[in-house]
Design a protein around this motif. Structure first.
Motif, short mmCIF file in Angstrom:
data_model
loop_
_atom_site.label_atom_id
_atom_site.label_comp_id
_atom_site.label_asym_id
_atom_site.label_seq_id
_atom_site.Cartn_x
_atom_site.Cartn_y
_atom_site.Cartn_z
N GLY A 408 38.15 -51.22 -10.42
CA GLY A 408 37.80 -52.36 -11.25
C GLY A 408 37.35 -53.53 -10.39
N ILE A 409 37.24 -54.70 -11.02
CA ILE A 409 36.83 -55.92 -10.34
C ILE A 409 38.03 -56.86 -10.25
CG2 ILE A 409 35.30 -57.91 -10.38
CD1 ILE A 409 33.88 -55.31 -9.83
N LYS A 410 38.27 -57.36 -9.05
CA LYS A 410 39.34 -58.33 -8.82
C LYS A 410 38.73 -59.71 -8.63
CE LYS A 410 43.05 -59.56 -5.56
NZ LYS A 410 43.76 -59.16 -4.31
N THR A 411 39.16 -60.66 -9.44
CA THR A 411 38.71 -62.05 -9.32
C THR A 411 39.93 -62.90 -9.00
OG1 THR A 411 37.01 -61.64 -10.99
CG2 THR A 411 37.52 -63.94 -10.47
N HIS A 412 39.85 -63.65 -7.93
CA HIS A 412 41.01 -64.44 -7.54
C HIS A 412 40.55 -65.75 -6.91
CE1 HIS A 412 40.60 -63.39 -3.18
NE2 HIS A 412 39.99 -62.33 -3.69
#
Length: 473
Positions: A408-412
């Motif tokens: 998936g995509i990790k946004t932080h």
């Protein structure tokens, strides 16, 4: 999983094979898949292959008939570590309390010297004469020590009852002082008594300093004379007035209070010392901040050390471990999307609290053309946080793979938020995960305080627990 075994190390030529075994159990028959397992070696991450496991039904021998259901068996409840720690702490406190009582507060038996010191001066002088009689000075013709002890007895008695410098005065000075006290009617002692004392003291000086050797019988007579003079001095002393008796009683009471106060100060000082020593010892072993937070309390630490919950949320299910159970909430859906999507949301906390965890699953009744737009979803989430009062939002995107292989995509990043509307903005960190399939969007959103080591550990534990299952599983 019923047991995790220790790693077994096997040397294979010039290499080492590390073998990790787990004991698994499953009560329902069927086909199961053990997902890929995440292994971290140094700063590198590896994944094992997934395994397919078939659990068969138990083969039943129908020729033996059926058996009755076994009764419930009572089992002993295993003790927890807190009881051991409680017993250990209680034992240590009891031991310290006993030692403080034994060495500080216990009424100790008096030694012979202490008992003699508590006697009145008259009784102490009489006892000293008795001990002098029991000595072997005269038998060994040790007149120097005999006269030294004899004159010390009368000098000390006079020092305590008549003249407080009798011990340090010369013979002439002492006799002169006694005559002055008699003339001033301070002591009703006769001139004959003073003369007797002068003769004995001067004879003693000759024995001690001029090596004079009087007859043994004369020494005995001097002893009896001193005994008699002690009685005469006692009789010559005026009786203490009521005021003097009251002052003496007050003095004794003050001394008792002072002694008790010293014991209290010593006990408190010892207790403070032990507390400080214990604090320093645990700080050296576990770290200052950890010990301080354990004593004072820290919300993040309490969450980290609480009983965590591992559960599945939504469908397809998202498996995640959290300090608290996530509660299902109904989020508003715009009217134009109500007919085309279904959403489920499970939440703990909010931006107004130190921690927030949200697991959202959106199912599209018809897959969007061109696939689900994750970037748009991320932008909408950012706008929602801005509408709640977040500012200075810093965003980083990267790919993320769960321990069971879901990508998936990790946004932080970080943001500033004024929780109390006071003008003081706090820096928070946030992490978002987005996973998509043909018609499903799964989102995990977490916010937590910046510069909080316990919060970082909580987030790391949560992230390592995330697993996704496909709907067909």
């Amino acid at each position: 999983m019923i047991e995790s075994y220790n790693i077994d190390t096997i040397k294979n030529k010039d290499k080492f094979n590390l073998i990790k075994k787990y004991g698994l159990t499953q009560f329902d028959s069927g086909n199961y898949t053990i997902p890929r397992q995440k292994i971290i070696i140094g700063d590198k991450t590896f994944f094992t292959d997934s395994l397919k496991v078939q659990v068969n039904n138990i083969v039943i021998d129908s020729t033996k008939g059926l058996y009755e259901i076994k009764p419930i068996i009572a089992v002993d409840r295993s003790g927890s570590d807190w009881l051991k720690y409680l017993l250990l702490i209680s034992l240590i406190i009891s031991l310290i309390g006993f030692l403080i009582y034994w060495f500080i507060w216990r009424k100790k038996p008096l030694t012979e010297e202490q008992q003699i010191a508590l006697l009145p001066p008259y009784d102490r002088a009489k006892l000293a004469l008795k001990k002098l009689d029991e000595s072997n000075y005269l038998e060994h013709q040790n007149l120097k020590d005999y006269y030294s002890d004899l004159t010390f007895i009368i000098r000390r008695y006079l020092d305590e009852k008549v003249y407080d410098r009798a011990l340090e005065s010369t013979t002439d000075e002492l006799i002169s002082r006694l005559n002055l006290l008699k003339e001033g009617n301070r002591v009703d002692i006769s001139k004959e008594d003073i003369k007797n004392l002068e003769n004995i003291l001067k004879r003693a000086d000759l024995v001690k300093f001029a090596k004079s050797t009087p007859d043994i019988e004369l020494a005995k007579i001097d002893r009896d004379t001193i005994d008699l003079e002690i009685d005469h001095v006692k009789e010559a002393l005026p009786e203490p007035t009521e005021e003097e008796k009251l002052l003496d009683q007050k003095y004794r009471e003050e001394q008792a209070r002072k002694k008790k106060r010293n014991k209290i100060i010593l006990t408190i000082s010892l207790g403070v010392f032990l507390l400080i020593a214990t604090f320093i010892g645990f700080s050296l072993k576990y770290g200052f901040n950890r010990v301080k937070d354990t004593i004072i309390g820290h919300d993040s630490k309490e969450l980290l050390e609480s009983n965590w919950v591992t559960s599945e949320y939504g469908f397809p299910p998202v498996t995640i471990s959290t300090p608290k159970v996530l509660k299902r909430v109904e989020l508003p859906i715009p009217d134009e999307y109500k007919a085309s999507v279904n959403t489920t949301s499970f939440v703990y906390g909010s931006l107004l609290e130190d921690f927030s965890i949200a697991v959202n699953t959106t199912t599209f009744k018809q897959a969007p053309e061109g696939g689900i737009d994750v970037e748009k979803t991320i932008d909408n989430t950012m706008k929602s946080m801005e509408e709640q009062g977040s500012t200075d939002i810093v965003t980083l995107n990267e790919k993320f793979t769960t321990p069971n292989g879901a990508e998936g995509i990790k946004t932080h990043g970080s943001l500033k938020f004024d929780r109390f509307k006071s003008g003081n903005f706090e820096v928070l960190k946030y992490v978002m995960f987005h996973f998509t399939s043909e018609n499903v969007l799964q989102q995990i959103l977490l916010t937590y305080p910046d510069n909080d080591i316990y919060a970082d550990q909580i987030m790391e534990r949560i992230l390592n627990s995330v697993e996704l299952k496909q709907a067909e599983e």
